[in-house]
Design a protein around this motif. Structure first.
Motif, PDB file in Angstrom:
ATOM      1  N   GLY A  83       0.788  -1.069   0.022  1.00  0.00           N
ATOM      2  CA  GLY A  83      -0.211   0.008   0.019  1.00  0.00           C
ATOM      3  C   GLY A  83       1.013   1.296  -0.016  1.00  0.00           C
ATOM      4  N   GLN A  84       0.327   2.440  -0.493  1.00  0.00           N
ATOM      5  CA  GLN A  84       1.153   3.733  -0.573  1.00  0.00           C
ATOM      6  C   GLN A  84       1.338   3.983   0.970  1.00  0.00           C
ATOM      7  OE1 GLN A  84       1.694   3.708  -4.497  1.00  0.00           O
ATOM      8  NE2 GLN A  84       2.570   5.194  -2.988  1.00  0.00           N
ATOM      9  N   ASN A  85       0.517   3.725   1.725  1.00  0.00           N
ATOM     10  CA  ASN A  85       0.734   3.990   3.288  1.00  0.00           C
ATOM     11  C   ASN A  85      -0.209   3.019   4.124  1.00  0.00           C
ATOM     12  OD1 ASN A  85       0.743   4.963   5.830  1.00  0.00           O
ATOM     13  ND2 ASN A  85      -0.565   6.739   5.356  1.00  0.00           N
ATOM     14  N   VAL A  86       0.470   1.823   4.294  1.00  0.00           N
ATOM     15  CA  VAL A  86      -0.181   0.696   4.926  1.00  0.00           C
ATOM     16  C   VAL A  86      -1.042   1.094   6.274  1.00  0.00           C
ATOM     17  CG1 VAL A  86       0.798  -1.263   3.585  1.00  0.00           C
ATOM     18  CG2 VAL A  86       1.966  -0.250   5.803  1.00  0.00           C
ATOM     19  N   ASN A  87      -0.028   2.088   7.033  1.00  0.00           N
ATOM     20  CA  ASN A  87      -0.628   2.376   8.253  1.00  0.00           C
ATOM     21  C   ASN A  87      -1.924   2.887   8.216  1.00  0.00           C
ATOM     22  OD1 ASN A  87       2.024   1.942   8.782  1.00  0.00           O
ATOM     23  ND2 ASN A  87       2.733   3.950   9.164  1.00  0.00           N
ATOM     24  N   SER A  88      -2.561   3.570   7.107  1.00  0.00           N
ATOM     25  CA  SER A  88      -3.956   4.101   7.082  1.00  0.00           C
ATOM     26  C   SER A  88      -4.902   3.211   6.298  1.00  0.00           C
ATOM     27  CB  SER A  88      -3.988   5.276   6.429  1.00  0.00           C
ATOM     28  OG  SER A  88      -3.557   5.207   4.794  1.00  0.00           O
ATOM     29  N   TYR A  89      -4.476   1.693   6.297  1.00  0.00           N
ATOM     30  CA  TYR A  89      -5.387   0.683   6.018  1.00  0.00           C
ATOM     31  C   TYR A  89      -6.618   0.815   6.922  1.00  0.00           C
ATOM     32  CZ  TYR A  89      -7.907  -3.723   5.317  1.00  0.00           C
ATOM     33  OH  TYR A  89      -8.665  -4.301   5.158  1.00  0.00           O
ATOM     34  N   LYS A  90      -7.726   0.976   6.408  1.00  0.00           N
ATOM     35  CA  LYS A  90      -9.122   0.750   7.131  1.00  0.00           C
ATOM     36  C   LYS A  90     -10.368   0.269   6.343  1.00  0.00           C
ATOM     37  CE  LYS A  90     -10.990   2.349  11.025  1.00  0.00           C
ATOM     38  NZ  LYS A  90     -10.556   1.666  12.396  1.00  0.00           N
ATOM     39  N   SER A  91     -10.560  -1.066   6.698  1.00  0.00           N
ATOM     40  CA  SER A  91     -11.873  -1.562   6.258  1.00  0.00           C
ATOM     41  C   SER A  91     -12.927  -1.871   7.365  1.00  0.00           C
ATOM     42  CB  SER A  91     -11.563  -3.049   5.382  1.00  0.00           C
ATOM     43  OG  SER A  91     -11.072  -3.557   6.326  1.00  0.00           O
ATOM     44  N   ASP A  92     -13.232  -3.078   7.807  1.00  0.00           N
ATOM     45  CA  ASP A  92     -13.787  -3.359   9.083  1.00  0.00           C
ATOM     46  C   ASP A  92     -12.758  -3.482  10.229  1.00  0.00           C
ATOM     47  OD1 ASP A  92     -12.630  -5.558   7.433  1.00  0.00           O
ATOM     48  OD2 ASP A  92     -13.631  -6.901   9.056  1.00  0.00           O
ATOM     49  N   MET A  93     -11.491  -3.268   9.951  1.00  0.00           N
ATOM     50  CA  MET A  93     -10.582  -3.188  10.893  1.00  0.00           C
ATOM     51  C   MET A  93      -9.649  -2.508  10.414  1.00  0.00           C
ATOM     52  SD  MET A  93      -8.611  -7.222  10.161  1.00  0.00           S
ATOM     53  CE  MET A  93     -10.328  -7.778  10.619  1.00  0.00           C
ATOM     54  N   ASP A  94      -8.351  -2.133  11.525  1.00  0.00           N
ATOM     55  CA  ASP A  94      -7.243  -1.305  11.237  1.00  0.00           C
ATOM     56  C   ASP A  94      -6.111  -2.224  10.659  1.00  0.00           C
ATOM     57  OD1 ASP A  94      -6.403  -2.194  13.433  1.00  0.00           O
ATOM     58  OD2 ASP A  94      -6.625  -0.226  14.423  1.00  0.00           O
ATOM     59  N   PHE A  95      -4.787  -1.235  10.431  1.00  0.00           N
ATOM     60  CA  PHE A  95      -3.948  -2.194   9.992  1.00  0.00           C
ATOM     61  C   PHE A  95      -3.473  -3.353  10.890  1.00  0.00           C
ATOM     62  CE2 PHE A  95       0.659  -2.583   8.647  1.00  0.00           C
ATOM     63  CZ  PHE A  95       0.682  -3.561   7.829  1.00  0.00           C
ATOM     64  N   PRO A  96      -3.104  -2.811  12.345  1.00  0.00           N
ATOM     65  CA  PRO A  96      -2.725  -3.636  13.289  1.00  0.00           C
ATOM     66  C   PRO A  96      -3.616  -5.130  13.403  1.00  0.00           C
ATOM     67  CG  PRO A  96      -2.314  -1.693  14.110  1.00  0.00           C
ATOM     68  CD  PRO A  96      -3.006  -1.554  12.773  1.00  0.00           C
ATOM     69  N   GLY A  97      -5.019  -4.878  13.427  1.00  0.00           N
ATOM     70  CA  GLY A  97      -5.986  -5.714  13.280  1.00  0.00           C
ATOM     71  C   GLY A  97      -5.863  -6.805  12.124  1.00  0.00           C
ATOM     72  N   LEU A  98      -5.606  -6.125  11.027  1.00  0.00           N
ATOM     73  CA  LEU A  98      -5.231  -6.978   9.684  1.00  0.00           C
ATOM     74  C   LEU A  98      -4.099  -7.839  10.249  1.00  0.00           C
ATOM     75  CD1 LEU A  98      -6.114  -7.946   7.053  1.00  0.00           C
ATOM     76  CD2 LEU A  98      -4.628  -6.115   5.953  1.00  0.00           C
ATOM     77  N   LEU A  99      -2.964  -7.553  10.409  1.00  0.00           N
ATOM     78  CA  LEU A  99      -1.744  -7.998  10.799  1.00  0.00           C
ATOM     79  C   LEU A  99      -2.110  -9.112  11.917  1.00  0.00           C
ATOM     80  CD1 LEU A  99       0.857  -5.393  11.188  1.00  0.00           C
ATOM     81  CD2 LEU A  99       0.600  -6.992   9.076  1.00  0.00           C
ATOM     82  N   ARG A 100      -2.930  -9.104  12.737  1.00  0.00           N
ATOM     83  CA  ARG A 100      -3.486  -9.886  13.755  1.00  0.00           C
ATOM     84  C   ARG A 100      -4.139 -11.189  13.154  1.00  0.00           C
ATOM     85  NH1 ARG A 100      -1.488  -8.622  18.689  1.00  0.00           N
ATOM     86  NH2 ARG A 100      -1.300  -6.384  19.135  1.00  0.00           N
ATOM     87  N   CYS A 101      -5.172 -10.903  11.962  1.00  0.00           N
ATOM     88  CA  CYS A 101      -5.843 -11.865  11.431  1.00  0.00           C
ATOM     89  C   CYS A 101      -4.824 -12.860  10.479  1.00  0.00           C
ATOM     90  CB  CYS A 101      -6.636 -11.243  10.538  1.00  0.00           C
ATOM     91  SG  CYS A 101      -8.212 -10.628  11.379  1.00  0.00           S
TER      92      CYS A 101
END
Length: 418
Positions: A182-200
């Motif tokens: 992503g151009q800025n993975v830190n601002s990833y936001k869907s039903d969860m944020d980026f740390p949450g995605l990493l945990r999944c």
């Protein structure tokens, strides 16, 4: 991102009956996937495009396509300037490739694509061990030097279930490492944020390593730092572009942070929470209006932070960006001299840090035969350092323990430990 975009183009074209050839003179279709972030890349593209003209003269049925960011920026201008180009499509319109090559619609596709984040394209991957996985498209930051928000559009995050499903399929195919894009993975936001995605993703069986690029310093959160520490599969490496050690220049760049009060403090927090983490960065040499003293501030920043490595380039004046209009544009000579100074200082730092790893035991993911020495295998540590070892009977994709015997400027030498 361009590498992964090319993999998607190959996936779409394979479904249309195309196969790759290593000889462009024999191709029915040649696609230029372009980058416009620096002028040098644009100049190289037009030079290569000119050389292709003779191929098409000999094979009139050959089709030539221009894709990527130059395609998005120039659009119909390419068709006017280079009439032997058959069609043009931007990075948001790879899904249109199958209709473009069949000639069932117009020869240009550069419109906004609001469905890009929910459209899952076929992918023909170049590697069987490591895979790129896009988690979001576009950028909202509008750094004054960058064309990306104009060519790739606004930020759009893919649904997390699409990402998790893709990674599970990769694991079933034997992939060991994924890199989230992503151009800025830190601002990833869907039903969860980026740390949450990493945990999944950390819970997906079969995947051994998770990497990501790129992180914007402004949006780097304590939650992400904690996730890097907590999650076993997330590698101890972060790419955090600084760009300049001068807070005044950072303001002109519209980076959204200062060096002294924000960037350095985040570096200290990362290293305190994740000891031994590898930190790499980007630096721009010779931004408009940069004084000699501000260049020295960047040099001081390199020495204070001690990055494991950097990507550094001369400032490139890109049409349509605010930085292209800033007064005080520096000469090529000044920019090149500052770049030389930056690289000289960083090379010494990198070599010193690599030498400090001599005698340590590192987990290395074997990527295959070394490109520079056929008698060696090459791989990477969790901290993303290249390691070369003597050729042994081990499969590509294996995780092995290696004792580092020599730290060099851009790589490590090692010996496998049974």
């Amino acid at each position: 991102m361009n590498i992964h975009d090319s993999e998607k183009m190959l996936g779409v074209l394979e479904q249309e009956g195309y196969s790759e050839t290593g000889d462009p003179r024999k191709a029915d279709l040649i696609v230029f996937n372009t980058c416009s972030i620096r002028q040098k890349a644009e100049q190289k593209f037009y030079s290569d495009l000119g050389r292709i003209r003779s191929f098409k003269k000999k094979r009139p049925g050959m089709k030539i396509a221009v894709a990527g960011c130059i395609a998005q920026q120039e659009g119909e201008n390419i068709l006017r300037k280079v009439p032997y180009v058959d069609f043009v499509f931007g990075p948001q319109n790879i899904h249109m490739l199958h209709t473009l090559v069949s000639g069932t619609n117009s020869s240009i596709a550069i419109e906004e694509n609001p469905e890009i984040a929910t459209t899952n394209l076929p992918v023909k991957r170049a590697d069987r061990v490591k895979a790129w996985v896009t988690i979001m498209y576009g950028c909202n930051n509008f750094c004054s030097f960058c064309v990306v928000p104009y060519t790739r559009g606004r930020e759009r995050s893919r649904p997390s279930e699409h990402i998790v499903s893709e990674v599970k399929k990769l694991a079933c195919k034997g992939y060991k490492e994924i890199t989230l894009l992503g151009q800025n993975v830190n601002s990833y936001k869907s039903d969860m944020d980026f740390p949450g995605l990493l945990r999944c993703l950390d819970r997906v069986g079969g995947i051994e390593r998770i990497r990501f690029v790129t992180s914007h310093p402004r949006d780097l959160s304590d939650e992400l730092i904690t996730a890097i520490f907590d999650l076993q599969k997330v590698c101890e490496h972060i790419h955090l572009p600084l760009q300049s050690g001068s807070s005044r220049i950072l303001r002109l760049m519209n980076r959204g942070y200062t060096y002294e009060e924000e960037y350095v403090s985040k570096i200290f927090r990362i290293r305190e929470k994740v000891p031994g983490i590898s930190i790499t960065s980007d630096i721009i040499a010779g931004f408009p209006g940069e004084t000699d003293d501000e260049h020295i501030q960047t040099i001081k920043a390199l020495k204070e932070i001690e990055f494991d490595g950097i990507f550094s380039f001369n400032f490139s004046q890109r049409p349509g960006t605010r930085a292209a209009l800033i007064e005080g544009q520096l000469t090529d000579e000044v920019k090149s001299e500052r770049l030389r100074h930056i690289l000289e200082v960083q090379d010494e730092i990198t070599e010193t840090k690599n030498r400090a790893l001599e005698g340590t035991i590192q987990e290395v993911l074997i990527e295959g035969e070394s490109e520079t020495d056929k008698e060696k295998l090459t791989g990477r540590t969790r901290t993303n350092k290249i390691v070369n070892i003597p050729k042994i009977d081990v499969q590509k994709g294996a995780l092995i323990s290696v004792e580092i015997t020599k730290g060099k400027k851009h790589s490590l030498e090692g010996k496998p430990i049974s």
